[in-house]
Design an enzyme around this catalytic site. Structure first.
Site, PDB file in Angstrom:
ATOM      1  N   ASP A 212       0.563  -1.028  -0.388  1.00 15.51           N
ATOM      2  CA  ASP A 212      -0.339  -0.697  -0.471  1.00 15.51           C
ATOM      3  C   ASP A 212       0.574   1.023  -0.085  1.00 15.51           C
ATOM      4  OD1 ASP A 212      -2.785   1.269   0.218  1.00 15.51           O
ATOM      5  OD2 ASP A 212      -2.143   1.320   2.175  1.00 15.51           O
ATOM      6  N   SER A 236      -7.069   5.779   0.254  1.00 15.01           N
ATOM      7  CA  SER A 236      -7.904   4.144  -0.636  1.00 15.01           C
ATOM      8  C   SER A 236      -8.891   4.041   0.089  1.00 15.01           C
ATOM      9  CB  SER A 236      -6.619   3.139  -0.432  1.00 15.01           C
ATOM     10  OG  SER A 236      -5.627   3.826   0.123  1.00 15.01           O
ATOM     11  N   GLN A 286      -5.158  -1.184  -6.330  1.00 14.78           N
ATOM     12  CA  GLN A 286      -5.944  -0.114  -6.087  1.00 14.78           C
ATOM     13  C   GLN A 286      -6.356   0.845  -6.037  1.00 14.78           C
ATOM     14  OE1 GLN A 286      -3.832   2.718  -2.946  1.00 14.78           O
ATOM     15  NE2 GLN A 286      -4.013   1.142  -1.449  1.00 14.78           N
TER      16      GLN A 286
END
Length: 296
Positions: A212, A236, A286
């Site tokens: 991430d 996110s 993502q």
């Protein structure tokens, strides 16, 4: 300004992944409890909740069943000052595959919802994308401590000293200045600062944690933005990860990311992790909310 770094970020990562079992509580869910790796910061890092959710799900399957995918939605910002409760529902156990639904809760509200899938390894067709060639070795690149350690700012000090991963940029960092090339591509070498235990599930969870860090960065690069862009609001929205092959998170991995699309105040990043000898070990994706003052 005085800054007190975490004494041992790698141990902090392992402690964060060592979920408590919730006192044996179980209804329709197996219950686990975790804490945040950095209580000095206000918002829980998304990769932390991903790694903990994966760990909680791993606790509920037989050892021969290996996590191969995780699909998660970030629903609310997490508070680092509070513990996180993870509820795992055992959706299905088939002959070769198992499915688990994981919710992460704070104050009785879900902050993350995820589905994880596990498989007993099997023989079958085998191919992969090739690893990019001609890139510099990690040993030839500066660390975050070398890039940011001298800057007397909390965020710079946190990146330099709090992260359990050594991350070395191949593409030029965009901490303070935009990428001069303006391409939707980012590449870094990553590994934990210290060795991890030999448990493969720990390494899988650690890779989820690191996945991430920079996945939305290619979007910023293409549009001439930096991580300190005035008025930027970035969050996110979801995260997906597929584990393809075994790898150690305490050995150098090449993490390359690109962005195929940005629209409607959202941007999509896609990443691939390779070992030094070119094996593709994971793919990530993502989508993030990305709002800027000029579009208000």
């Amino acid at each position: 300004m005085t800054y007190s770094p975490i004494p041992d970020p790698t141990q902090a990562l392992l402690d964060m992944l060592d979920l408590a079992d919730g006192g044996g509580a179980r209804t329709l869910e197996d219950i686990y409890v975790g804490h945040s790796i950095s209580p000095a910061r206000g918002r829980v890092y998304g990769g932390q909740v991903l790694a903990q959710a994966a760990t909680a799900a791993m606790r509920t399957v037989e050892p021969e069943r290996i996590i191969h995918s995780l699909h998660a939605y970030f629903l609310r910002a997490g508070d680092v000052s509070q513990p996180i409760t993870f509820g795992v529902e055992r959706i299905r156990d088939g002959r070769s595959f198992s499915a688990r639904r994981v919710h992460a809760y704070q104050d009785g509200r879900a902050i993350l919802s995820a589905i994880a899938s596990f498989q007993v390894p099997a023989r079958g067709l085998d191919h992969q994308d090739e690893s990019p060639r001609g890139l510099p070795d990690p040993e030839s690149l500066p660390s975050a401590v070398e890039l940011l350690g001298h800057i007397d700012a909390p965020e710079a000090q946190a990146i330099a000293h709090e992260r359990p991963f050594d991350m070395r940029y191949i593409t030029e960092p965009i901490y303070f200045q935009p990428d001069s090339r303006g391409e939707p591509f980012n590449a870094v070498w990553i590994k934990t600062l210290k060795p991890l235990p030999d448990d493969p599930d720990v390494h899988r969870a650690a890779l989820a944690y690191a996945s991430d860090y920079t996945l939305l960065e290619p979007i910023l690069r293409l549009h001439g933005k930096t991580w300190i862009e005035p008025g930027m609001n970035l969050a996110s929205l979801d995260h997906a990860m597929w584990w393809h092959r075994e790898a150690r998170a305490d050995e150098w991995l090449l993490y390359v990311q690109s962005s195929p699309n940005a629209s409607s105040a959202r941007g999509l990043g896609v990443g691939r992790m390779f070992t030094r000898d070119g094996r593709l070990v994971a793919t990530t994706a993502q989508e993030g909310m990305m709002r800027f003052p000029e579009f208000a």
